[in-house]
Design a protein around this motif. Structure first.
Motif, short mmCIF file in Angstrom:
data_model
loop_
_atom_site.label_atom_id
_atom_site.label_comp_id
_atom_site.label_asym_id
_atom_site.label_seq_id
_atom_site.Cartn_x
_atom_site.Cartn_y
_atom_site.Cartn_z
N LEU A 1 72.30 8.98 -20.09
CA LEU A 1 72.48 9.84 -18.43
C LEU A 1 73.28 8.86 -17.44
O LEU A 1 74.19 9.76 -17.07
CB LEU A 1 71.43 10.16 -17.82
N THR A 2 72.64 7.95 -17.38
CA THR A 2 73.88 7.26 -16.10
C THR A 2 75.56 6.92 -16.86
O THR A 2 75.59 7.61 -15.82
CB THR A 2 73.47 5.22 -16.17
N PHE B 1 70.96 10.34 -8.13
CA PHE B 1 71.87 10.86 -8.90
C PHE B 1 70.76 12.10 -10.27
O PHE B 1 71.05 13.75 -9.94
CB PHE B 1 72.80 10.92 -9.86
N ALA C 1 76.90 10.15 -15.57
CA ALA C 1 76.78 9.93 -14.23
C ALA C 1 77.88 9.46 -14.09
O ALA C 1 79.16 9.97 -13.03
CB ALA C 1 76.09 10.13 -13.40
N ALA D 1 63.42 10.29 -18.78
CA ALA D 1 64.34 9.59 -18.74
C ALA D 1 65.09 9.69 -17.44
O ALA D 1 65.30 9.24 -16.36
CB ALA D 1 65.41 9.51 -19.79
N ALA E 1 63.70 4.49 -27.42
CA ALA E 1 64.63 5.95 -26.67
C ALA E 1 65.20 6.70 -25.55
O ALA E 1 65.69 6.84 -24.77
CB ALA E 1 64.03 6.71 -27.11
N VAL E 2 63.74 6.22 -25.19
CA VAL E 2 63.65 6.27 -23.16
C VAL E 2 65.18 5.76 -22.52
O VAL E 2 66.05 6.25 -21.88
CB VAL E 2 62.60 6.51 -22.41
N ALA F 1 68.43 6.76 -23.66
CA ALA F 1 68.44 9.05 -22.67
C ALA F 1 68.77 8.15 -21.65
O ALA F 1 70.19 9.15 -20.66
CB ALA F 1 67.42 9.66 -22.64
N LYS F 2 68.29 6.88 -20.76
CA LYS F 2 68.48 7.03 -19.36
C LYS F 2 70.31 6.40 -19.55
O LYS F 2 70.74 6.21 -17.91
CB LYS F 2 67.90 5.59 -19.07
#
Ligand SMILES: Cc1cc2nc3c(=O)[nH]c(=O)nc-3n(C[C@H](O)[C@H](O)[C@H](O)COP(=O)(O)OP(=O)(O)OC[C@H]3O[C@@H](n4cnc5c(N)ncnc54)[C@H](O)[C@@H]3O)c2cc1C
Lengths: 64, 554
Positions: free
Chosen positions: A39-40, B408, A43, B398, A31-32, A35-36
């Motif tokens: 987000l990446t 960022f 961005a 995260a 899950a993390v 999520a990472k």
């Protein structure tokens, strides 16, 4: 309906890469990891409306 | 209990708690007594309100239930703005002498650094962006000033049990060791803290959000050699899954706050043995082997709650009685001091008959807006410090994990330390003059500048209104400022303060004639680029609800 800008072959390679990364992360961290990744990508994409739209698409039909 | 923890009165390892006796007041000696202003609660906010009033010639009585000062360190981080406010009431020097200044912080994920906080600080700033000092010391220093102030009567061991508004005054009942008495006051300032009895007596409720996340707040005595900065560990090996915060305080006292996990049993966690284990694990993790003693601890939950209105007729709420703010980002007491600063001059002007009653309404408008703004930021930090759900938990992990390598994501870790609120849209604030290309806008605080020799531009601000004028103002303007009931101050840049290199003019976006009108609480009320006419000044004063205020009108 989202217009994809990936060709089918690239999509298949990414599909595999994601599956393997999820396996390497293992249940505890998958899950993390996702999520990472989200987000990446957000961005990178840099377009808030498109990102919120992608969130809505992903949330659809989770338990159809 | 080896160190006298919570055995009746708090036995501090660094602070000698004074005990203040009860002295029967005039009301109990059969004398008639009516007060202009009664302040309920002699905490830091109540005492600073009384000092702000006294500074402007208004007497007040401060009614305090306890017989001593704040138990434990409680609020420990004070902002630059709070120091400016304390300077106004003559307390800053004592604070600065004892407090520990700081500008930076580090956040760790597990035990790897992921974020560096650096608060702006330059030679033009008179005070550091943040200083650490135990609340009991702060209260002691404020009280030293209060004790020297003949216009303030402190009444210890006096608990207000009931408050009844009665048209043009307020009636209050007070419980004392010698029995009850009642008294009357024109104005009542409710600064009686989070469990305000005044709030209860008026049937008022705080509204907003309370958070589930629980923290243990502990102070320990230890010789730990590390600079004064804010350190935060997310999910540290010492206390997996938790968040731990460390702050240095004077007297070799260190604050260690740690989050309790959602399934932790509160009764078990508040056992002294358990607290010691958790702190010991944290100290071991950072390689500290020195002996230490536990001084004080407490359980903390974050709230973002406030009254819908801070002014109820002749009863005015300030500090924790008006709002409970999450401590993350250091806001609790800093917000309360800003209330006292905003309220003090307004109430003084009103009591003196120098202002229209709407001036008090602006206290509610400005400070409630400030509270809501604080909530917005504090809620963001609170959601990061104590994720309220699995979704927030995952996203935080995260962000922390990404931030180890990617810049960022790091701004999401920013603790959003408290910054002064701008009363830009406040009812007292004049619209900005569009001719300005730079400088602080109406509602802002003026920018400080070092003038050399340890003197600063803002040292020239008076207790009343101040006109900062680039070049001499017109005679009528100067005369109008002097005719204000609390005579204003005119500071002419180029005469009263030299500006050979044009540095002040540049920072204020000024040309010859430019003028800034600064309120008694230090916020800018209006500014004029091409100079101020007496008519324009009059318009700004009318907006400040003091248009008719002149010497002799009181
Ligand atoms: C355990 C704890 C830890 C905290 N930690 C932090 C922190 O780390 N950082 C931070 O910024 N803030 C912190 N705070 C909050 C901070 O202490 C408060 O914001 C601050 O004290 C508010 O000041 P005040 O003057 O409004 O109220 P208080 O300091 O609460 O003062 C109210 C006063 O009113 C008196 N009183 C109450 N009822 C009556 C009555 N009926 N009649 C007469 N007098 C009465 C009380 O005895 C008290 O002296 C903490 C608070 C607590 C309780």
């Amino acid at each position: 309906m989202l217009e994809s800008s990936l060709d089918d072959a690239a999509l298949e390679r990414i599909y595999d890469a994601l599956a393997e990364a999820l396996d390497r992360s293992g249940r505890e961290h998958e899950a993390v990891f996702l999520a990472k990744l989200a987000l990446t990508l957000a961005a990178r994409l840099g377009n808030e409306a498109e990102i919120l739209d992608a969130i809505a698409i992903a949330e659809r039909d989770l338990d159809p | 209990m080896t160190e006298g923890l919570k055995r009746g009165r708090h036995q501090s390892l660094y602070f000698d708690y004074p005990v203040f006796p009860f002295t029967p007041p005039a009301e109990m000696r059969g004398e008639r007594s009516h007060h202009k202003v009664a302040v309920v609660g002699g905490g830091p906010v109540g005492m600073v309100v009384a000092l702000e009033l006294a500074r402007r010639g208004i007497a007040s009585v401060v009614i305090e239930a306890a017989d001593t000062l704040a138990e434990g360190s409680r609020a420990i981080c004070f902002s630059r703005r709070s120091l400016e406010i304390l300077e106004g009431v003559g307390v800053a020097d004592a604070v600065i002498k004892k407090a520990l200044p700081w500008t930076r912080g580090t956040s760790y994920y597990r035990n790897r650094p992921v974020y560096h906080l650096e608060m702006p600080h330059s030679g033009d700033d008179k005070y550091y962006p943040m200083v650490n000092l135990q609340q009991c010391w702060l209260e002691q220093f404020i009280l030293d000033r209060v004790a020297a102030e003949p216009l303030i009567e402190m009444r210890w061991q006096s608990r207000v049990s009931d408050v009844r508004p009665a048209g043009d005054h307020v009636v209050l009942r007070v419980d004392t060791p010698d029995g009850e008495y009642s008294t009357t006051t024109d104005w009542l300032v409710a600064a009686d803290g989070a469990r305000s009895a005044v709030r209860r007596a008026l049937g008022l409720k705080l509204n907003g959000t309370s958070y589930e996340g629980r923290y243990v707040i502990a102070d320990i005595l230890i010789k730990h050699d590390y600079p004064t900065e804010r350190r935060v560990w997310f999910d540290p090996p010492s206390n997996p899954g938790s968040t731990v915060i460390m702050h240095r305080q004077p007297d070799d006292i260190w604050r260690i706050d740690y989050q309790l996990l959602d399934d932790a049993d509160e009764a078990e966690e508040l056992q002294e043995r358990r607290i010691r284990e958790r702190i010991q694990a944290q100290l071991e993790m950072i390689g500290e082997t020195a002996d230490w003693k536990l001084d004080w601890f407490s359980l903390y939950k974050a709230h973002a709650l406030c009254l819908d209105n801070y002014v109820h007729g002749r009863v005015i709420f300030a500090g924790d009685a008006a709002h409970l703010v999450p401590i993350f980002g250091v806001r609790g007491l800093n917000s309360g001091l800003a209330d006292a600063n905003n309220l003090g001059w307004k109430l003084a002007w009103l009591v003196n008959g120098w202002a229209a009653p709407e001036l008090l309404g602006s206290y509610n408008d400005e400070r409630r807006a400030a509270t809501l703004d604080v909530f917005e930021n504090a809620i963001k930090s609170t959601k990061f410090m104590t994720p309220p759900s699995r979704g927030y938990d995952l996203m935080r992990d995260a962000v922390l994990s990404l931030s180890l390598t990617e810049t960022f994501a790091r701004p999401l870790i920013n603790p959003r330390q408290s910054v002064p609120y701008t009363y830009q849209d406040g009812p007292l604030t004049s619209p900005d003059d569009p001719a300005f290309a730079a400088g602080p806008i109406p509602g802002d605080l003026p920018v400080n500048l070092h003038l050399g020799g340890g003197r600063y531009l803002l040292d020239h601000l008076g207790a009343g209104f101040t006109l900062i004028s680039f070049g001499p103002p017109g005679g009528q303007v100067r005369e109008r400022i002097a005719r204000l009931p609390e005579p204003g101050t005119v500071v002419v840049v180029g005469e009263d303060v030299a500006d050979p290199a044009g540095r002040i003019a540049a920072v204020y976006g000024a040309r010859q004639g430019t003028a800034y009108l600064v309120r008694p609480d230090g916020h800018i009320a209006a500014r004029w680029h091409a100079g101020v006419s007496v008519e324009a000044l009059e318009a700004a004063l009318a907006r400040l609800k003091i248009g008719n205020a002149e010497v002799g009108h009181a």
